[in-house]
Design an enzyme around this catalytic site. Structure first.
Site, PDB file in Angstrom:
ATOM      1  N   GLU A   1       0.837  -1.204   0.000  1.00 52.20           N
ATOM      2  CA  GLU A   1       0.000   0.000   0.000  1.00 52.20           C
ATOM      3  C   GLU A   1       0.868   1.249   0.000  1.00 52.20           C
ATOM      4  O   GLU A   1       1.974   1.247   0.543  1.00 52.20           O
ATOM      5  CB  GLU A   1      -0.865   0.015   1.272  1.00 52.20           C
ATOM      6  CG  GLU A   1      -2.310  -0.382   1.051  1.00 52.20           C
ATOM      7  CD  GLU A   1      -3.146   0.761   0.463  1.00 52.20           C
ATOM      8  OE1 GLU A   1      -2.629   1.559  -0.346  1.00 52.20           O
ATOM      9  OE2 GLU A   1      -4.322   0.855   0.824  1.00 52.20           O
TER      10      GLU A   1
ATOM     11  N   ASP B   1      -4.081   5.501   6.254  1.00 55.15           N
ATOM     12  CA  ASP B   1      -4.579   6.768   6.789  1.00 55.15           C
ATOM     13  C   ASP B   1      -5.651   6.438   7.836  1.00 55.15           C
ATOM     14  O   ASP B   1      -5.315   6.105   8.967  1.00 55.15           O
ATOM     15  CB  ASP B   1      -5.112   7.568   5.592  1.00 55.15           C
ATOM     16  CG  ASP B   1      -5.587   8.965   5.936  1.00 55.15           C
ATOM     17  OD1 ASP B   1      -5.108   9.529   6.934  1.00 55.15           O
ATOM     18  OD2 ASP B   1      -6.437   9.511   5.210  1.00 55.15           O
TER      19      ASP B   1
ATOM     20  N   ARG C   1       1.887  12.335  -9.392  1.00 58.32           N
ATOM     21  CA  ARG C   1       2.392  11.011  -9.033  1.00 58.32           C
ATOM     22  C   ARG C   1       3.853  10.814  -9.423  1.00 58.32           C
ATOM     23  O   ARG C   1       4.559  10.007  -8.834  1.00 58.32           O
ATOM     24  CB  ARG C   1       1.565   9.919  -9.725  1.00 58.32           C
ATOM     25  CG  ARG C   1       0.146   9.782  -9.207  1.00 58.32           C
ATOM     26  CD  ARG C   1      -0.452   8.470  -9.695  1.00 58.32           C
ATOM     27  NE  ARG C   1      -1.905   8.472  -9.674  1.00 58.32           N
ATOM     28  CZ  ARG C   1      -2.644   8.131  -8.618  1.00 58.32           C
ATOM     29  NH1 ARG C   1      -2.050   7.799  -7.491  1.00 58.32           N
ATOM     30  NH2 ARG C   1      -3.960   8.151  -8.685  1.00 58.32           N
TER      31      ARG C   1
HETATM   32  P1  IMP Z   1      -7.536   5.049   4.290  1.00 55.91           P
HETATM   33  O1  IMP Z   1      -8.536   4.068   3.775  1.00 55.91           O
HETATM   34  O2  IMP Z   1      -8.178   6.227   4.971  1.00 55.91           O
HETATM   35  O3  IMP Z   1      -6.460   4.424   5.162  1.00 55.91           O
HETATM   36  O4  IMP Z   1      -6.862   5.723   3.049  1.00 55.91           O
HETATM   37  C1  IMP Z   1      -5.954   5.073   2.302  1.00 55.91           C
HETATM   38  C2  IMP Z   1      -5.881   5.700   0.941  1.00 55.91           C
HETATM   39  O5  IMP Z   1      -6.118   7.107   0.982  1.00 55.91           O
HETATM   40  C3  IMP Z   1      -4.481   5.551   0.405  1.00 55.91           C
HETATM   41  O6  IMP Z   1      -4.311   4.340  -0.281  1.00 55.91           O
HETATM   42  C4  IMP Z   1      -4.341   6.772  -0.476  1.00 55.91           C
HETATM   43  O7  IMP Z   1      -4.754   6.442  -1.796  1.00 55.91           O
HETATM   44  C5  IMP Z   1      -5.259   7.793   0.102  1.00 55.91           C
HETATM   45  N1  IMP Z   1      -4.522   8.839   0.864  1.00 55.91           N
HETATM   46  C6  IMP Z   1      -4.495   9.014   2.192  1.00 55.91           C
HETATM   47  N2  IMP Z   1      -3.710  10.050   2.546  1.00 55.91           N
HETATM   48  C7  IMP Z   1      -3.209  10.529   1.390  1.00 55.91           C
HETATM   49  C8  IMP Z   1      -2.299  11.611   1.080  1.00 55.91           C
HETATM   50  O8  IMP Z   1      -1.779  12.340   1.959  1.00 55.91           O
HETATM   51  N3  IMP Z   1      -2.009  11.804  -0.226  1.00 55.91           N
HETATM   52  C9  IMP Z   1      -2.542  11.028  -1.230  1.00 55.91           C
HETATM   53  N4  IMP Z   1      -3.377  10.003  -0.984  1.00 55.91           N
HETATM   54  C10 IMP Z   1      -3.717   9.770   0.313  1.00 55.91           C
END
Ligand code: IMP
Ligand code: MG
Length: 173
Positions: free
Chosen positions: A98, A102, A164
């Site tokens: 991954e 977050d 990216r």
């Molecule tokens: P989660 O489900 O909240 O843990 O989010 C995970 C996904 O959110 C990651 O795989 C990223 O694609 C996106 N994401 C979270 N924080 C960031 C960031 O600071 N920049 C870009 N994408 C992020």
């Protein structure tokens, strides 16, 4: 609107060093085995590309795609599988790769989903861990860097599809 990348949070040199370390640890942990690395599209593509060149094992790779963010910088909370693996993982040693953990919702969803397919082992490797934003508890076996609650771009990370290809990880202005 396309926002401008700001200061460097993790430099290309720090990334190279840490990815090499992760590769060594995974090489040691999976000695004698042939892991399947599952990259989570699209954010993990750059990390995966560097990581596999630092793992000295007969590995294979595959991909899954999930979406949760849309064009914003906050998760909607809902995770949707938009592309599935091409291969069976039954009996395999699977390492989910991954970009970032977050809230933890995406990884928790993927872990649950893959566990039902009866891999021999299932581990997760994330380049970044925004630990203070965690909403659901989830195991991350390998972490590159723990980062503060800032939205980042570069090295695979995007904002609305942009940035990216930047070599360093930067915060968004
Ligand atoms: P989660 O489900 O909240 O843990 O989010 C995970 C996904 O959110 C990651 O795989 C990223 O694609 C996106 N994401 C979270 N924080 C960031 C960031 O600071 N920049 C870009 N994408 C992020
Ligand atoms: Mg993303």
């Amino acid at each position: 609107m396309q926002r401008r990348p700001g200061r460097v949070l993790v430099s290309r040199d720090e990334l190279a060093r840490r990815v090499a370390q992760l590769g060594s640890v995974i090489t040691r942990d999976y000695a004698g085995r042939s892991p399947l690395l599952v990259g989570v599209l699209k954010g993990a593509v750059v990390f995966l590309g560097d990581l596999v060149r630092r793992i000295d094992l007969p590995l294979t790779i595959d991909f899954m795609a999930v979406s949760s963010y849309g064009a914003g910088t906050r998760s909607s909370g809902a995770v949707r599988l938009s592309a599935d693996l091409a291969v069976s993982i039954e009996g395999r040693d699977v390492i989910l790769v991954e970009d970032i953990v977050d809230s933890g919702r995406t990884l928790a969803y993927l872990r649950r989903n893959l566990a039902t397919r009866r891999p021999r082992t299932l581990a997760a490797c994330a380049l970044l861990d925004k630990r203070e934003r965690r909403e659901v508890e989830v195991t991350v076996d390998y972490v590159g860097f723990v980062v503060p609650d800032r939205f980042v771009v570069g090295y695979g990370f995007d904002h609305a599809g942009h940035h990216r290809g930047l070599a360093d990880i930067r915060s968004l202005d």
